[in-house]
Design a protein around this motif. Structure first.
Motif, short mmCIF file in Angstrom:
data_model
loop_
_atom_site.label_atom_id
_atom_site.label_comp_id
_atom_site.label_asym_id
_atom_site.label_seq_id
_atom_site.Cartn_x
_atom_site.Cartn_y
_atom_site.Cartn_z
N ALA A 115 0.84 -1.20 0.00
CA ALA A 115 0.00 0.00 0.00
C ALA A 115 0.87 1.25 0.00
O ALA A 115 0.64 2.19 -0.77
N MET A 116 1.92 1.24 0.85
CA MET A 116 2.77 2.43 0.92
C MET A 116 3.66 2.53 -0.30
O MET A 116 4.06 3.61 -0.70
N GLY A 117 3.96 1.35 -0.93
CA GLY A 117 4.76 1.37 -2.15
C GLY A 117 4.10 2.20 -3.24
O GLY A 117 4.75 3.01 -3.89
N VAL A 118 2.80 2.04 -3.40
CA VAL A 118 2.05 2.82 -4.41
C VAL A 118 2.14 4.30 -4.08
O VAL A 118 2.44 5.15 -4.92
N PHE A 119 1.90 4.62 -2.80
CA PHE A 119 1.94 6.02 -2.36
C PHE A 119 3.33 6.61 -2.59
O PHE A 119 3.46 7.74 -3.09
N GLY B 284 19.29 20.67 1.53
CA GLY B 284 18.04 20.28 2.19
C GLY B 284 17.10 19.53 1.29
O GLY B 284 16.58 18.48 1.64
N TRP B 285 16.88 20.06 0.07
CA TRP B 285 15.84 19.49 -0.79
C TRP B 285 16.36 18.39 -1.71
O TRP B 285 15.63 17.46 -2.03
N LYS B 286 17.62 18.52 -2.17
CA LYS B 286 18.08 17.57 -3.19
C LYS B 286 18.93 16.45 -2.61
O LYS B 286 19.18 15.47 -3.29
N VAL B 287 19.43 16.61 -1.40
CA VAL B 287 20.26 15.55 -0.82
C VAL B 287 19.56 14.90 0.36
O VAL B 287 19.29 13.70 0.37
N LEU B 288 19.24 15.72 1.38
CA LEU B 288 18.71 15.13 2.61
C LEU B 288 17.34 14.52 2.41
O LEU B 288 17.05 13.43 2.91
N LEU B 289 16.46 15.22 1.68
CA LEU B 289 15.09 14.72 1.53
C LEU B 289 15.05 13.38 0.77
O LEU B 289 14.43 12.42 1.26
N PRO B 290 15.72 13.25 -0.42
CA PRO B 290 15.75 11.94 -1.07
C PRO B 290 16.39 10.86 -0.20
O PRO B 290 15.91 9.73 -0.15
N LEU B 291 17.48 11.23 0.54
CA LEU B 291 18.13 10.25 1.40
C LEU B 291 17.19 9.78 2.50
O LEU B 291 17.14 8.59 2.82
N ALA B 292 16.42 10.72 3.06
CA ALA B 292 15.50 10.34 4.13
C ALA B 292 14.40 9.43 3.59
O ALA B 292 14.01 8.45 4.24
N LEU B 293 13.91 9.73 2.37
CA LEU B 293 12.91 8.85 1.74
C LEU B 293 13.51 7.47 1.51
O LEU B 293 12.87 6.45 1.79
N LEU B 294 14.77 7.45 1.03
CA LEU B 294 15.45 6.18 0.78
C LEU B 294 15.57 5.37 2.06
O LEU B 294 15.38 4.16 2.08
N ASN B 295 15.87 6.07 3.16
CA ASN B 295 16.01 5.40 4.44
C ASN B 295 14.72 4.69 4.85
O ASN B 295 14.74 3.56 5.34
N VAL B 296 13.58 5.37 4.60
CA VAL B 296 12.29 4.75 4.92
C VAL B 296 12.09 3.49 4.08
O VAL B 296 11.68 2.44 4.59
N VAL B 297 12.43 3.59 2.77
CA VAL B 297 12.25 2.44 1.89
C VAL B 297 13.14 1.28 2.33
O VAL B 297 12.70 0.13 2.45
N ILE B 298 14.42 1.59 2.63
CA ILE B 298 15.36 0.53 3.06
C ILE B 298 14.85 -0.14 4.33
O ILE B 298 14.82 -1.37 4.44
N THR B 299 14.43 0.68 5.29
CA THR B 299 13.92 0.11 6.55
C THR B 299 12.72 -0.78 6.29
O THR B 299 12.61 -1.87 6.87
N GLY B 300 11.83 -0.34 5.40
CA GLY B 300 10.64 -1.12 5.08
C GLY B 300 11.00 -2.47 4.50
O GLY B 300 10.47 -3.51 4.91
N ILE B 301 11.94 -2.48 3.55
CA ILE B 301 12.34 -3.74 2.93
C ILE B 301 13.06 -4.63 3.94
O ILE B 301 12.83 -5.83 4.03
N TRP B 302 13.93 -4.00 4.75
CA TRP B 302 14.71 -4.75 5.74
C TRP B 302 13.81 -5.43 6.76
O TRP B 302 14.07 -6.54 7.20
N MET B 303 12.69 -4.76 7.11
CA MET B 303 11.79 -5.36 8.09
C MET B 303 11.00 -6.52 7.50
O MET B 303 10.52 -7.39 8.21
N LEU B 304 10.83 -6.50 6.15
CA LEU B 304 10.06 -7.59 5.51
C LEU B 304 10.89 -8.86 5.44
O LEU B 304 10.37 -9.95 5.68
N VAL B 305 12.15 -8.72 5.07
CA VAL B 305 12.97 -9.93 4.91
C VAL B 305 13.66 -10.34 6.21
O VAL B 305 13.73 -9.59 7.14
#
Lengths: 116, 352
Positions: free
Chosen positions: A92-96, B331-352
């Motif tokens: 769900a969050m992937g789409v968002f 702020g906008w071109k480095v930190l913000l994408p990195l912070a988004l990436l961190n959320v994605v990495i954490t999400g994937i790491w918690m799944l596997v």
């Protein structure tokens, strides 16, 4: 849970702030003149008021901030329950996230993030 | 006579608040001193050492001097907003401390005071353990932006206005990264409550610095920008803007800006310790005797906070100031994408 400690803290901090704001206006000596009260401009006579139009870039930053802040606040409740949602939550969050990243790349390519 | 539990709770809360405010104000006063001494050390000079032994009474002398200075309001200023603005920064800076846990649970044994029987009570070394702790902190940091923007605008001076606008744009930009960097921790903890975030780091290798290193880097950079400290102090920027948003302030109102700047530095350091370095949890806790363990934990927490405060001063004399376009780009071109990436990495790491 009782909110009493927080209420007490807010009241005390407000009192501290009010005391500091008013205290010095009574203690310090007062000896003013017209040129002392004029706003500081490196000693040059003042031209115009400061409250005029300023660069539109700051408005743009404010708008982008509101967009992203809303999205981040949307992430918070999801992050808290993510441990339970597992794959469903990720999908769900992937789409968002995809939409968010597309929007972000769009504003980047349109130059909204350039300062010049 | 047995004391009513409600009154007892209030009394304990008042004692805790008294200690907290006392400690915060003392820390802030001595932080200004420490900043001057450490700066002097780094620049190979002595720093203030004349007032009292080793200059230790310097903050007191500064405070008294501030109090007796003349306070004036520029004729063209908006008097009400001009008076409110410093308070609008100081109050949220102090309120952040309400949710920061300094130590674990403490049991106060039953005793009798002036004929009043006080029953045994347990209390946490935290003013209030809000279930929305992190959101509360982010809310408080947002309010400080109003103070700076209004302080800059109300004086009706070009320098203060520029400083205020620059500062609000900078603060809201970095607030995004600040908020996003914490999301990874929330995913791992499953709670916004500070006590649960600390409880999730009770063993050394569970500290979030090991599990969220990228988030820590983002958090530190964003916190430096939020506090308007070098290398992000474009708000004051002495060479360009005189003093930034507080150019027109004098006397105690000026000192309020200083107090709140240092108080938010202390709060940010305490947050770094709480969120990433285990809060009051310390290694080898179980080897310390039961009577001393709370003391050990509180001392450890204060030590961690003190270390980050030192880093603040250290960085000040190590890095040059950014240009404003560079600041926004980071702020906008480095930190913000990195912070988004961190959320994605954490999400994937918690799944596997």
């Amino acid at each position: 849970m009782s909110y009493l400690p927080l209420i007490l803290l807010v009241i005390l901090v407000l009192i501290v702030a009010a005391v500091i704001v008013t205290l010095s206006s009574y203690i310090g000596r007062k000896k003013t003149s017209a040129s002392k009260l004029a706003s500081y401009e490196c000693g040059v006579p003042i031209k115009d008021s400061a409250r005029k139009n300023f660069s539109v870039k700051f408005y743009l930053i404010a708008i982008l901030f509101i967009l992203f802040d809303v999205e981040i606040i949307y992430l918070y409740p999801w992050a808290v329950v993510y441990g339970d949602l597992q794959l469903y939550g990720a999908a769900a969050m992937g789409v968002f996230f995809l939409l968010l990243v597309i929007g972000f790349l769009y504003e980047w390519k349109r130059g909204a993030l350039e300062w010049d | 006579m047995v004391v009513d539990p409600m009154i007892l709770e209030g009394a304990i809360a008042l004692v805790k608040i008294g200690i907290l405010l006392g400690v915060v104000f003392t820390t802030v006063a001595y932080l200004t001193f420490m900043e001057r001494r450490v700066s002097a050390l780094i620049q190979d000079r002595l720093g203030p050492n004349r007032v009292g032994p080793m200059g230790l009474l310097q903050p007191l002398a500064d405070g008294i001097k501030f109090m007796w200075k003349e306070e004036f309001i520029p004729a063209s200023a908006d008097r009400k907003l001009f008076a409110i603005a410093p308070a609008l920064i100081l109050v949220p800076a102090l309120l952040i401390f309400a949710v920061i846990p300094v130590g674990g649970e403490v049991t106060i044994p039953a005793f009798t005071l002036f004929g009043l029987q006080i029953q045994e009570t347990t209390t946490t070394l935290q003013i209030i353990d809000l279930n929305v702790g992190i959101l509360y902190i982010l809310g408080m940091t947002s309010i400080a932006v109003y103070g700076i923007a209004l302080g800059g605008w109300s004086a009706n001076n070009k320098f203060t206005l520029l400083g205020g606008i620059r500062s609000s744009a900078q603060m809201i930009s970095y607030e995004l990264s600040l908020g996003l960097s914490i999301v990874g921790i929330l995913m791992l903890t499953g709670s916004l409550q500070m006590s649960k975030i600390v409880a999730a780091q009770d063993t050394f290798f569970e500290w979030f610095i090991f599990r969220q290193p990228l988030a820590f880097v983002i958090f530190v950079i964003a916190a430096f920008a939020e506090n308007n400290r070098l290398p992000f102090d474009l708000v004051e920027c002495e060479q360009e803007l005189v003093g930034g948003y507080h150019t027109e302030y004098s006397s105690m109102r000026f000192s309020m800006f200083m107090i709140s700047e240092y108080a938010s530095m202390v709060a940010a350091s305490a947050l770094m310790a709480t969120l990433f370095f285990g809060g009051w949890h310390m290694p080898f806790e179980d080897q310390v005797g039961p009577g001393l363990v709370t003391l050990y934990q509180v001392a450890g927490f204060l030590l961690k906070t003190g270390f980050f405060l030192f880093v603040y001063i250290w960085v000040r004399w190590s890095l040059p100031r950014f240009r404003y376009d560079q600041l926004m780009a980071i702020g906008w071109k480095v930190l913000l994408p990195l912070a988004l990436l961190n959320v994605v990495i954490t999400g994937i790491w918690m799944l596997v």
